[in-house]
Write a protein that holds these residues in place. Structure first.
Motif, PDB file in Angstrom:
ATOM      1  N   UNK A 141       0.833  -1.212   0.000  1.00  0.00           N
ATOM      2  CA  UNK A 141       0.000   0.000   0.000  1.00  0.00           C
ATOM      3  C   UNK A 141       0.867   1.260   0.000  1.00  0.00           C
ATOM      4  N   UNK A 142       1.947   1.208   0.798  1.00  0.00           N
ATOM      5  CA  UNK A 142       2.847   2.362   0.864  1.00  0.00           C
ATOM      6  C   UNK A 142       3.534   2.585  -0.471  1.00  0.00           C
ATOM      7  N   UNK A 143       3.976   1.488  -1.100  1.00  0.00           N
ATOM      8  CA  UNK A 143       4.629   1.610  -2.404  1.00  0.00           C
ATOM      9  C   UNK A 143       3.665   2.170  -3.440  1.00  0.00           C
ATOM     10  N   UNK A 144       2.418   1.706  -3.385  1.00  0.00           N
ATOM     11  CA  UNK A 144       1.415   2.199  -4.325  1.00  0.00           C
ATOM     12  C   UNK A 144       1.149   3.681  -4.106  1.00  0.00           C
ATOM     13  N   UNK A 145       1.129   4.076  -2.813  1.00  0.00           N
ATOM     14  CA  UNK A 145       0.902   5.485  -2.499  1.00  0.00           C
ATOM     15  C   UNK A 145       2.061   6.350  -3.002  1.00  0.00           C
ATOM     16  N   UNK A 146       3.285   5.888  -2.816  1.00  0.00           N
ATOM     17  CA  UNK A 146       4.462   6.625  -3.260  1.00  0.00           C
ATOM     18  C   UNK A 146       4.446   6.779  -4.775  1.00  0.00           C
ATOM     19  N   UNK A 147       4.057   5.691  -5.484  1.00  0.00           N
ATOM     20  CA  UNK A 147       4.019   5.744  -6.933  1.00  0.00           C
ATOM     21  C   UNK A 147       2.956   6.724  -7.416  1.00  0.00           C
ATOM     22  N   UNK A 148       1.809   6.766  -6.690  1.00  0.00           N
ATOM     23  CA  UNK A 148       0.742   7.670  -7.105  1.00  0.00           C
ATOM     24  C   UNK A 148       1.118   9.122  -6.842  1.00  0.00           C
ATOM     25  N   UNK A 149       1.885   9.361  -5.774  1.00  0.00           N
ATOM     26  CA  UNK A 149       2.271  10.726  -5.446  1.00  0.00           C
ATOM     27  C   UNK A 149       3.430  11.192  -6.322  1.00  0.00           C
ATOM     28  N   UNK A 150       4.404  10.334  -6.543  1.00  0.00           N
ATOM     29  CA  UNK A 150       5.613  10.690  -7.275  1.00  0.00           C
ATOM     30  C   UNK A 150       5.623  10.042  -8.661  1.00  0.00           C
ATOM     31  N   UNK A 151       4.505  10.100  -9.346  1.00  0.00           N
ATOM     32  CA  UNK A 151       4.432   9.519 -10.677  1.00  0.00           C
ATOM     33  C   UNK A 151       5.286  10.326 -11.646  1.00  0.00           C
ATOM     34  N   UNK A 152       6.108   9.666 -12.439  1.00  0.00           N
ATOM     35  CA  UNK A 152       7.005  10.332 -13.364  1.00  0.00           C
ATOM     36  C   UNK A 152       6.234  10.903 -14.545  1.00  0.00           C
ATOM     37  N   UNK A 153       6.719  12.052 -15.015  1.00  0.00           N
ATOM     38  CA  UNK A 153       6.102  12.661 -16.184  1.00  0.00           C
ATOM     39  C   UNK A 153       6.519  11.907 -17.440  1.00  0.00           C
ATOM     40  N   UNK A 154       5.645  11.820 -18.443  1.00  0.00           N
ATOM     41  CA  UNK A 154       6.037  11.206 -19.721  1.00  0.00           C
ATOM     42  C   UNK A 154       7.163  12.016 -20.365  1.00  0.00           C
ATOM     43  N   UNK A 155       7.958  11.338 -21.193  1.00  0.00           N
ATOM     44  CA  UNK A 155       9.092  12.012 -21.826  1.00  0.00           C
ATOM     45  C   UNK A 155       8.647  13.190 -22.683  1.00  0.00           C
ATOM     46  N   UNK A 156       7.489  13.043 -23.340  1.00  0.00           N
ATOM     47  CA  UNK A 156       6.991  14.140 -24.174  1.00  0.00           C
ATOM     48  C   UNK A 156       6.665  15.364 -23.328  1.00  0.00           C
ATOM     49  N   UNK A 157       6.093  15.137 -22.129  1.00  0.00           N
ATOM     50  CA  UNK A 157       5.760  16.246 -21.229  1.00  0.00           C
ATOM     51  C   UNK A 157       7.026  16.911 -20.695  1.00  0.00           C
ATOM     52  N   UNK A 158       8.046  16.093 -20.378  1.00  0.00           N
ATOM     53  CA  UNK A 158       9.320  16.639 -19.904  1.00  0.00           C
ATOM     54  C   UNK A 158       9.982  17.480 -20.997  1.00  0.00           C
ATOM     55  N   UNK A 159       9.947  16.978 -22.244  1.00  0.00           N
ATOM     56  CA  UNK A 159      10.542  17.715 -23.361  1.00  0.00           C
ATOM     57  C   UNK A 159       9.823  19.042 -23.585  1.00  0.00           C
ATOM     58  N   UNK A 160       8.484  18.989 -23.542  1.00  0.00           N
ATOM     59  CA  UNK A 160       7.686  20.206 -23.732  1.00  0.00           C
ATOM     60  C   UNK A 160       7.992  21.222 -22.641  1.00  0.00           C
ATOM     61  N   UNK A 161       8.057  20.763 -21.404  1.00  0.00           N
ATOM     62  CA  UNK A 161       8.353  21.643 -20.284  1.00  0.00           C
ATOM     63  C   UNK A 161       9.739  22.254 -20.440  1.00  0.00           C
ATOM     64  N   UNK A 162      10.720  21.449 -20.824  1.00  0.00           N
ATOM     65  CA  UNK A 162      12.091  21.929 -20.992  1.00  0.00           C
ATOM     66  C   UNK A 162      12.176  23.003 -22.063  1.00  0.00           C
ATOM     67  N   UNK A 163      11.499  22.771 -23.194  1.00  0.00           N
ATOM     68  CA  UNK A 163      11.533  23.731 -24.304  1.00  0.00           C
ATOM     69  C   UNK A 163      10.938  25.067 -23.876  1.00  0.00           C
ATOM     70  N   UNK A 164       9.789  25.033 -23.226  1.00  0.00           N
ATOM     71  CA  UNK A 164       9.119  26.282 -22.867  1.00  0.00           C
ATOM     72  C   UNK A 164       9.835  27.014 -21.736  1.00  0.00           C
ATOM     73  N   UNK A 165      10.387  26.288 -20.779  1.00  0.00           N
ATOM     74  CA  UNK A 165      11.153  26.945 -19.718  1.00  0.00           C
ATOM     75  C   UNK A 165      12.410  27.594 -20.301  1.00  0.00           C
ATOM     76  N   UNK A 166      13.051  26.907 -21.251  1.00  0.00           N
ATOM     77  CA  UNK A 166      14.221  27.477 -21.926  1.00  0.00           C
ATOM     78  C   UNK A 166      13.855  28.762 -22.650  1.00  0.00           C
TER      79      UNK A 166
END
Length: 301
Positions: A9-34
């Protein structure tokens, strides 16, 4: 067995809270922040700094220290904002902290590279207006994509927990102090220009973060709720929701029509409600963001 179940349950909770962003979302965020950080650097080095006009927050302090010491603006932007990276990591989260750190690094490097670029104009008013707009758009883009280019906001959030003032009031007080200091470092007319630049940047940030196509929510209470709801769907192409309500004074059951429109459709909505029930109760308020549901406008025939 219970320990294993609890661990799962704790592992599931951690995964739900700290879910990784998709690579496309990370790339989009990086481009716009730049892009946002470079745009802010342009506003500083091409418009404001050559005309001895500053911005609020850590950026304003960095500009004055750079003027006094002769050292690069990028050095002070990085060093003064660095402590707020660690505060942001603890108070707001890892994603925000690293987005902020990346934005500050891009901003610092960009100001160093743009330092020798000559100013676009020597007209102080033009530099103030366009520099403020460039700063506002740049900072707004970075905020919209999960980062920050100035540690003042993080500091205000921390002070807000211990002081009887809102975050906005704390930021306003700090910036008034910083902008007033520009009068001693430069001249008082430059301090007044700096106040104008800060105000323009502040308002531009609101436009960029909230979007030009600002949405509004409308609440309508009327006995002709069904006619009004059908008119909104037919004439505006917007979906509506009927909510159940009860009059506190009369105890009568009421139907509430709820819908989301754009600010350009507000006048039309008021006209539709007026046509079907001149005595209808209508409340309209601003919405910063709309997601999900069926907000997309339907074709009107």
């Amino acid at each position: 067995m219970r320990m294993e179940l609890a661990q799962k349950k704790q592992d599931a909770h951690v995964q739900s809270v700290h879910r990784k962003l998709p690579k496309s979302a990370v790339l989009k965020r990086t481009i716009f922040i730049t892009f946002g950080a470079i745009l802010m650097a342009l506003g500083l080095e091409v418009f404001l700094v050559p005309n001895n006009v500053i911005d609020g927050g850590i950026t304003g302090i960095s500009i004055m220290l750079s003027h006094i010491t002769g050292l690069s603006l990028g050095i002070f932007l990085f060093l003064l904002n660095l402590p707020f990276f660690f505060l942001g990591y603890k108070q707001i989260g890892k994603t925000f902290a690293f987005s902020t750190l990346y934005g500050i690094v891009v901003l610092s490097v960009s100001t160093v590279l743009l330092h020798d670029v000559p100013g676009v104009t020597q007209d102080t008013l033009l530099a103030t207006v366009f520099g403020g707009i460039a700063l506002g758009v740049g900072v707004g883009i970075v905020i919209r994509y999960g980062g920050s280019l100035d540690g003042t906001e993080i500091l205000a959030i921390l002070f807000n927990k211990k002081l009887p003032f809102s975050v906005g009031e704390i930021i306003m007080f700090m910036n008034l102090f910083i902008l007033s200091a520009a009068g001693f470092v430069y001249t008082w007319d430059r301090a007044m220009y700096s106040l104008i630049a800060y105000f323009i940047a502040y308002k531009t940030i609101d436009v960029v973060v909230q979007g030009l196509d600002e949405s509004k929510s409308a609440w309508i209470i009327s006995d002709a709720y069904q006619d009004i709801g059908e008119a909104i769907m037919a004439r505006l192409g917007r979906g509506v929701t009927y909510l159940n309500g009860e009059g506190a004074y009369t105890g009568d059951d009421k139907k509430v029509v709820f819908c989301v429109i754009t600010r350009l459709e507000e006048a039309k909505l008021k006209s539709l409600v007026e046509d079907h029930d001149p005595n209808a109760f209508l409340a309209v308020s601003n919405i910063a963001e709309v997601r999900g549901g069926r907000f997309k406008k339907k074709d009107i025939h």
